[in-house]
Design an enzyme around this catalytic site. Sequence first.
Site, PDB file in Angstrom:
ATOM      1  N   TYR A  92      -8.808 -10.233   4.687  1.00  0.00           N
ATOM      2  CA  TYR A  92      -9.936 -11.111   4.351  1.00  0.00           C
ATOM      3  C   TYR A  92     -10.646 -10.413   3.493  1.00  0.00           C
ATOM      4  CZ  TYR A  92     -12.498 -14.776   6.665  1.00  0.00           C
ATOM      5  OH  TYR A  92     -12.930 -16.036   7.463  1.00  0.00           O
ATOM      6  N   MET A 286      -2.038 -22.756   6.369  1.00  0.00           N
ATOM      7  CA  MET A 286      -1.026 -22.200   7.350  1.00  0.00           C
ATOM      8  C   MET A 286       0.384 -21.895   6.857  1.00  0.00           C
ATOM      9  SD  MET A 286      -2.391 -23.668  10.949  1.00  0.00           S
ATOM     10  CE  MET A 286      -2.580 -25.518  10.473  1.00  0.00           C
TER      11      MET A 286
END
Lengths: 371, 371
Positions: A92, A286
């Site tokens: 992240y 995704m």
Amino acid sequence: MASLVRSSALRALKPLLNDALNPRAQTLRVRAFSTTLSPPSKAVVYEQHGPPDSVTRVINLPPVEVKENDVCVKMLAAPINPSDINRIEGVYPVRPQVPAVGGYEGVGEVHSVGSAVKGLSPGDLVIPSPPSFGTWQNYIVKDQSVWYKINKDSPLEYAATVTVNPLTALRMLEDFTTLKSGDVVVQNGATSIVGQCIIQLAKNRGIHSVNIIRDRAGSDEVKEKLKKLGADEVFTESELQVKDAKSLLAGIPEPALGFNCVGGNAASLVLKFLGRGGTMVTYGGMSKKPITVSTSSFIFKDLSLRGFWLQSWMSTEKAAECRVLIDHLLDLAREGKLKYEMELVPFDGFHAALDKALGKQGSQPKQVINF
Amino acid sequence: MASLVRSSALRALKPLLNDALNPRAQTLRVRAFSTTLSPPSKAVVYEQHGPPDSVTRVINLPPVEVKENDVCVKMLAAPINPSDINRIEGVYPVRPQVPAVGGYEGVGEVHSVGSAVKGLSPGDLVIPSPPSFGTWQNYIVKDQSVWYKINKDSPLEYAATVTVNPLTALRMLEDFTTLKSGDVVVQNGATSIVGQCIIQLAKNRGIHSVNIIRDRAGSDEVKEKLKKLGADEVFTESELQVKDAKSLLAGIPEPALGFNCVGGNAASLVLKFLGRGGTMVTYGGMSKKPITVSTSSFIFKDLSLRGFWLQSWMSTEKAAECRVLIDHLLDLAREGKLKYEMELVPFDGFHAALDKALGKQGSQPKQVINF
């Protein structure tokens, strides 16, 4: 060892974390007489970034001092969000410094308050708002400004998850195009929780939604389920591999706004549906595939491609309205106008829940730890 | 045969075009006595869409009536722009109905005016503004509102080409991000005329430009030439295939705005240079390759991707300022602050010039017909 700098509360946790992780270091810590302390706390901690199922462990943390402006909250529920997993993996963009306690949002009950705290009392239901690191533990001690008191009648699992997914859906519907009743949005990944929230929040405003789902066994049931939430149209990707997909939208206007959390072909399908001057907002990827756009989409169709990241939005001055929006979303949840599937799991079953959140057992409802 | 509906002037041309193209139809056309007529005109006409070098021909058109609000303009110069070629090919989103006269911008001198025309007199230098179809002919008759009188000292070839390329560059610098002196833009296709205009218009406002050119023989000379125009940095694509291309920009801020007229890898390089929150504007696709963007560019880098099409801008209310901007750009051209290479070619050599514009002889200066 790197210091924890994300928040004062995490800074305060550092010696405790170090002590807990290195038992030999648990020597003499002298505390002032009459200091208020939190109860000891179990916490999900990681000492290094990596695969969440191997780097996290549940440890016992010793009590923490509750200073005059601090509030000690007994956590009641906190979800395992995909972004929590990415934070632990270290992929992240905002990388918590290790060692760290996992989790980013959740709900709890005020356990005790420092002497200078106003407006919060033991028993109040609170959420960290804006959300902040370290919600996967029994007790959290943070400055009073972190905590937002919510309606006591709020359903726990929605209070625990209201910020990351539903607020993303709400902001994306508001921040890019001015939509009015009768307008249309199109999205892929419609079965995701954000996707389900978009369907319901749009419906609530009289906005139609066109929804794209991946091909899967049981897609008819999925369609039925999304239509019950308020979806106007639901298509599988393969149903849209036709020359003129737009002709499938008989009787409703061309979408002005689109949402993409998949990438690849599913993103191209959103672009295909958008009308002239439309905007596609990307908030996830995704499929791990990039987004490919033709030159003419930009020049002749005047499409705009943007992105949305809640954590970035939270750092702007717009975030001031965050708490009002949370109340609105929790009202909707209480009225049954905003719902999505969750599975409440006991804290003892954290690693089983983590495995589910990691997708080891296929598609599963959102895992919410019940402390 | 399909009717011409693009403008009243083209509508008026239709019977003439049909007559010219079908000599047997040139029978009796009775005109009212004392009607003002334009001189006969040579024009580049196409009767069907297709390869410009085979579907265009130069024909003689008979005189046209100059009605009370009309102005007859003797064309002096008009360019062959890539979009003119696309219009003839029929691949442009706005497809002129055939038969049609080619060309979209140009400059001319007022030859005669209708009885109700005010503000324009024979000898005035004028351009169609906003530009409109049919500039590849000796004489054009259109309503007075079409024509904009420009400074008589304007260099002809710049007056002929000021709208399509320089105005695109100007609008793209103004319409997407608020830039101030010291800010930075990045672009690919920097040797295109729009690219050269961006360099000069940016420089004129104290804005730095980072420029990407394709790998080619003589790239050092190209770099030198662009730097003379005011480019701060010029890189070939292969020079940017390094891990940290941004480190090449020592001492200047990250670009806030980028321009893409190439697509493919060259577009990815523009995206790579853009700073957080930056915008890339696509206005061309010379490589015929799409633009590919990672999910994280949208979410974590907050990039926006937009498009610009002058013809669409011209249809908005913003176009009202078009003529003021034209004056500004022609002032810059007169002062030598805006320049680019052009080749003036006689009307008789139209098809040789068209071949050059089609790229049959490699890279060539912009071809401008000198009537």
